[in-house]
Design an enzyme around this catalytic site. Sequence first.
Site, PDB file in Angstrom:
ATOM      1  N   ARG A 164     -30.292 -16.337  34.348  1.00 26.55           N
ATOM      2  CA  ARG A 164     -30.513 -16.913  33.021  1.00 26.55           C
ATOM      3  C   ARG A 164     -29.658 -18.159  32.794  1.00 26.55           C
ATOM      4  NH1 ARG A 164     -33.469 -13.701  34.208  1.00 26.55           N
ATOM      5  NH2 ARG A 164     -34.322 -11.916  33.072  1.00 26.55           N
ATOM      6  N   SER A 236     -35.312 -10.539  24.276  1.00 28.57           N
ATOM      7  CA  SER A 236     -34.009 -10.000  24.664  1.00 28.57           C
ATOM      8  C   SER A 236     -32.896 -10.878  24.105  1.00 28.57           C
ATOM      9  CB  SER A 236     -33.899  -9.924  26.187  1.00 28.57           C
ATOM     10  OG  SER A 236     -34.859  -9.035  26.705  1.00 28.57           O
ATOM     11  N   GLU A 332     -28.168 -14.189  25.003  1.00 33.64           N
ATOM     12  CA  GLU A 332     -29.089 -15.078  25.714  1.00 33.64           C
ATOM     13  C   GLU A 332     -29.638 -16.117  24.745  1.00 33.64           C
ATOM     14  OE1 GLU A 332     -33.257 -14.670  28.266  1.00 33.64           O
ATOM     15  OE2 GLU A 332     -31.949 -12.931  28.011  1.00 33.64           O
TER      16      GLU A 332
END
Length: 337
Positions: A164, A236, A332
């Site tokens: 990520r 998420s 995130e």
Amino acid sequence: MKIEENYSLERHNTFHLNVKTRWFMEYNNEEELVRILKDEYVSSFEKVHIGSGSNLLFLHDYRGVVMHSAIKGMAIVDEDDENVSIRVGAGELWDDLVAFAVKNGWGGIENLSLIPGEVGAAAIQNIGAYGSEFKDVVQAVEAVEIETASKRIFPIEDCKYGYRSSVFKNELNDKYIVTYVIVRLNKRPRIAIEYADLKAELAACNEINLAAVRKAVIDVRTRKLPDPETMGNAGSFFMNPTISERHYNLLKEQYPSMPSYPLSDGRVKVPAAWLIEQCGFKGKAFGQAGVYEHQALVLVNLGGAEGTEIALLAETIRETVSQRFGIQIEPEVKYIS
């Protein structure tokens, strides 16, 4: 080019927060983007670039310029018997690219079906799901430097992709705007369905092909995750943390059922959703913000929440997980203040 003053961003963030920006500027090509970046008046404001807002949390009204790409198009730029390379505009929806690839029988991104957001954001976030990541197919990323308005092409080795993360999210954060991405797909796809959810979903299929895998991924994600159109969320919210093997072994003694994924460097990845659920947050509401009942990684706007309310819930979750497990979980989602 679209230019609006005191513009509502409610349709441009998937939390559906009722915030405004002083200026909203949407460009259709690189030339219009360069004009924006070179404009003296625009240069006097703080600027932020957004995609479809599926990975953003606005804490309040933005007093600067919000830019958005409307660069579209998918064009084959290279092809042989084994592979095909496609140049894709940053403003294309990621799932439209996946659907296009699957329709043509090109493999490599079918496991990334239904991930929200635009192609430009995928290049920044290195999106991933079910064993696949954006970095597995990218060849190059085209971008424009904000300070100089000059164009640069980043080959994959310069993108520094990790879990990520990318150079655009770290060293070059807010310094470049992605305009195009070149992805390389396989004409002879290798189906990857190692994850238990996918295996179970495909168990009754007579033929496991790209279309079947895409449908299975969509069906699983639809059951697990709320539709942003009906319940504001950014997917998420937290990344899965990695811990040392020693730390993991100590926790395993106390929590024998704790799931984990060993990494090649000796560290261990632990699902953030499991940690959050163990702390009792799953399905709980905190004012107008809450944690989704079917997936503890997802924070939701239950109706009329403010960005600060969601951020406070996120921080409460982080502190609780840290105190109980000694593990730091990181968002995130990007905060915009």
